[in-house]
Design an enzyme around this catalytic site. Structure first.
Site, mmCIF file in Angstrom:
data_model
loop_
_atom_site.group_PDB
_atom_site.id
_atom_site.type_symbol
_atom_site.label_atom_id
_atom_site.label_comp_id
_atom_site.label_asym_id
_atom_site.label_seq_id
_atom_site.Cartn_x
_atom_site.Cartn_y
_atom_site.Cartn_z
ATOM 1 N N ARG A 87 -4.126 -4.885 6.913
ATOM 2 C CA ARG A 87 -5.186 -3.944 7.284
ATOM 3 C C ARG A 87 -6.420 -4.681 7.784
ATOM 4 O O ARG A 87 -7.072 -4.267 8.750
ATOM 5 C CB ARG A 87 -5.560 -3.059 6.090
ATOM 6 C CG ARG A 87 -4.524 -2.011 5.750
ATOM 7 C CD ARG A 87 -4.982 -1.163 4.584
ATOM 8 N NE ARG A 87 -4.950 -1.876 3.311
ATOM 9 C CZ ARG A 87 -5.838 -1.748 2.342
ATOM 10 N NH1 ARG A 87 -6.895 -0.969 2.509
ATOM 11 N NH2 ARG A 87 -5.711 -2.405 1.210
ATOM 12 N N TYR B 290 5.844 -8.817 8.387
ATOM 13 C CA TYR B 290 5.520 -7.403 8.552
ATOM 14 C C TYR B 290 5.682 -6.965 10.002
ATOM 15 O O TYR B 290 5.453 -7.743 10.928
ATOM 16 C CB TYR B 290 4.066 -7.136 8.150
ATOM 17 C CG TYR B 290 3.734 -7.410 6.713
ATOM 18 C CD1 TYR B 290 3.835 -6.407 5.745
ATOM 19 C CD2 TYR B 290 3.293 -8.668 6.309
ATOM 20 C CE1 TYR B 290 3.508 -6.661 4.416
ATOM 21 C CE2 TYR B 290 2.969 -8.931 4.984
ATOM 22 C CZ TYR B 290 3.081 -7.926 4.042
ATOM 23 O OH TYR B 290 2.764 -8.186 2.732
ATOM 24 N N ASP C 9 -6.888 1.796 7.445
ATOM 25 C CA ASP C 9 -5.585 2.359 7.805
ATOM 26 C C ASP C 9 -5.735 3.862 8.012
ATOM 27 O O ASP C 9 -6.844 4.408 7.886
ATOM 28 C CB ASP C 9 -4.511 2.031 6.753
ATOM 29 C CG ASP C 9 -4.790 2.630 5.378
ATOM 30 O OD1 ASP C 9 -5.538 3.628 5.302
ATOM 31 O OD2 ASP C 9 -4.270 2.113 4.384
ATOM 32 N N ASP D 143 0.834 -1.195 0.000
ATOM 33 C CA ASP D 143 0.000 0.000 0.000
ATOM 34 C C ASP D 143 0.874 1.251 0.000
ATOM 35 O O ASP D 143 2.008 1.223 0.522
ATOM 36 C CB ASP D 143 -0.888 0.034 1.243
ATOM 37 C CG ASP D 143 -1.920 -1.087 1.255
ATOM 38 O OD1 ASP D 143 -2.332 -1.527 0.169
ATOM 39 O OD2 ASP D 143 -2.314 -1.503 2.358
#
Length: 206
Positions: free
Chosen positions: A174, A68, A82, A40
């Site tokens: 997310r 992550y 987000d 993203d």
């Protein structure tokens, strides 16, 4: 000069994965450039870029597990799951460290996940994010993903907690933040996200 191979880029926050591909394509004067695993715009970290004949192996790299590091902000639900989205719901409830430890276990292993409405998934030939921006009604199907590890890194304060996760292809971090927040009835969205590993490839500075 022919250039073929993989380039692992540390994508900065604020730039789309497509923009990285376009910049590399233009600088090398090569049209055959692609990426394996979208990041993203708000996310940073490792973005595998295939150049030339290497584009034929994108499918192989996409299968690699990803790691992550991210921070979830509690108490707010956003349109994009987000910090880039509009806040659509708020609550004064906040999870305790015990609440998080208890509920995080529900999201380890094989789970069903509904992708965010603001995603690149196609719905009747159109990208979901396009439909969402136009306020069109639609629904996305659940997909099975695998979460190998999901653990707390630091309980920062009552509003924020940092995590680390290793997951399969197709996992939306997310959505993971959104669903964990909903499981604790406190809402949650990503306010910081960084991909540190793709398979055995990593950024040592992460």
């Amino acid at each position: 000069m022919k250039v073929n191979g993989w380039l692992f880029v540390d994508k900065p926050e604020g730039m789309s994965s497509r923009k990285v591909v376009d910049l590399i394509s233009a600088s090398l004067s090569i049209k055959k450039v692609g990426h394996a695993g979208t990041l993203d715009p708000m996310a940073s970290g490792l973005l595998p870029i295939a150049i030339g004949e290497a584009t034929k192996t994108i499918g192989v790299i996409q299968q690699f597990k990803k790691r992550y590091k991210f921070i979830i902000k509690w108490g707010e639900k956003t349109s994009t799951d987000d910090k880039m989205g509009t806040i659509i719901s708020r609550t004064s409830k906040r999870p305790t460290l015990n609440d998080i430890n208890k509920n995080i276990k529900k999201f380890i292993g094989k789970i069903e996940q509904i992708p965010p409405n603001f995603s690149a998934i196609k719905v009747n030939g159109k990208r979901a994010y396009t439909l969402a921006r136009n306020n069109e009604k639609f629904s996305l199907n659940e997909r099975t993903v695998f979460i190998e590890t999901f653990k707390i890194k630091k309980y920062i304060d009552r509003d924020h907690c940092s995590f680390e996760c290793i997951c399969s292809k197709g996992t939306y971090i997310r959505a993971l933040a959104r669903d964990l927040g909903e499981a604790m009835n406190c809402f949650g969205h990503i306010c910081e996200l960084r991909r540190t590993h793709v398979g055995k490839f990593s950024n040592k500075c992460s």
